[in-house]
Design an enzyme around this catalytic site. Structure first.
Site, PDB file in Angstrom:
ATOM      1  N   SER A   1      35.188  45.147  31.462  1.00 24.87           N
ATOM      2  CA  SER A   1      34.005  45.920  31.841  1.00 24.87           C
ATOM      3  C   SER A   1      32.875  45.562  30.887  1.00 24.87           C
ATOM      4  CB  SER A   1      34.285  47.424  31.750  1.00 24.87           C
ATOM      5  OG  SER A   1      33.100  48.183  31.885  1.00 24.87           O
TER       6      SER A   1
ATOM      7  N   TYR B   1      37.885  54.490  27.014  1.00 22.70           N
ATOM      8  CA  TYR B   1      37.747  53.415  28.002  1.00 22.70           C
ATOM      9  C   TYR B   1      37.007  52.222  27.396  1.00 22.70           C
ATOM     10  CZ  TYR B   1      36.325  51.106  32.376  1.00 22.70           C
ATOM     11  OH  TYR B   1      36.103  50.204  33.388  1.00 22.70           O
TER      12      TYR B   1
END
Length: 271
Positions: free
Chosen positions: A162, A175
């Protein structure tokens, strides 16, 4: 006899000559029952690969994806596994390879979770759960796949990371850290598996559209489209195209890199 017809136009026949030719190859995509994973699996099928669509809870969505691929003339199966269990990761890889006479040419570690929790409210269990789902699962699948690939002279592994692995977002401390770890794990695996002909990379998506996203997060969608030089959200197929490229012969000297697919939003000034 029912007169009900599928309102969707049929997909064009597979493979699509506009994509790199992966005919005769086998690709395993984890988390293929989700939006991004389904887009990745579909693009591999469009490139001519036989696709193993992994799922955990999304059996009906994985079955629909397999049906879509096979109706278009491709080859696909769905396999269930809990990737937080190491033995399940090994079984998934073994079943994937056994399906096509021992072939496993590409692995895409896409499965993961993305809960939103403020840092002050995170627990150690939340932290461990994030790493189990997003990093340890990729480690276990990569290790198992590499053992198959090196027996056949090589292959490719792509982790879906990401842009938050480099640019943290609030409420995503666990995350953000997990995706950063995934990027470094790919580089480490590229270093050690390279001599066996195995290339390992990451793809880091920006904001990818999904049904209902604009209604659920209108302000975020507005800000993203205003900031992105390409003036749109990403699509699952955008990530699939990047993964197909990295698995193809066109990328045969690319390993240990992070391919950012974000519509150019990372080029915006931060000051």
């Amino acid at each position: 006899m029912s007169d009900v017809r599928d309102p969707r136009p049929p997909d064009p026949p597979l493979p699509d000559p506009r994509l790199p030719d992966l005919s005769g190859r086998v690709a395993l995509v984890t988390g293929a029952s989700g939006g991004i994973g389904g887009g990745i699996a579909w693009q591999f099928a469009r490139a001519g690969a036989a696709v193993v669509a992994h799922y955990h809870h999304g059996e009906s969505r994985a079955a629909a994806l397999v049906d879509r691929i096979t109706r278009a003339g491709g080859d696909a199966i769905a396999v269930a596994a809990d990737l937080t269990v190491e033995d399940d990761c090994r079984r998934l890889v073994a079943e994937s390879a056994a399906w096509q006479d021992g072939r496993l040419d590409a692995l895409v570690n896409n499965a993961g979770i993305q809960p939103l929790t403020p840092l002050d409210e995170l627990t150690a269990a939340d932290w461990r759960g994030m790493y189990d789902a997003n990093v340890t699962s990729a480690f276990s699948c990569t290790q198992a796949a590499a053992r198959v690939m090196r027996e056949r002279g090589g292959g490719s592994v792509t982790h879906i990371a990401s842009i938050e692995g480099r640019h943290p977002a609030p409420g995503h401390a666990h995350y953000n850290a997990a995706k950063a770890a995934l990027i470094m794990f790919a580089r480490s695996a590229a270093l050690e598996y390279g001599p066996h002909g195995i290339r390992v990379n990451t793809v880091s998506p920006g904001l990818i559209d999904r049904p209902g996203l604009a209604a659920d997060w209108p302000e975020g969608v507005r800000r993203w489209t205003a900031a992105a030089p390409l003036v749109r959200l990403g699509r699952p197929e955008d990530i699939g195209n990047a993964c197909v490229f990295l698995a193809s012969d066109t990328a045969d000297w690319i390993s240990g890199t992070d391919l950012v697919v974000d519509g150019g939003v990372g080029a915006r000034p931060t000051w």
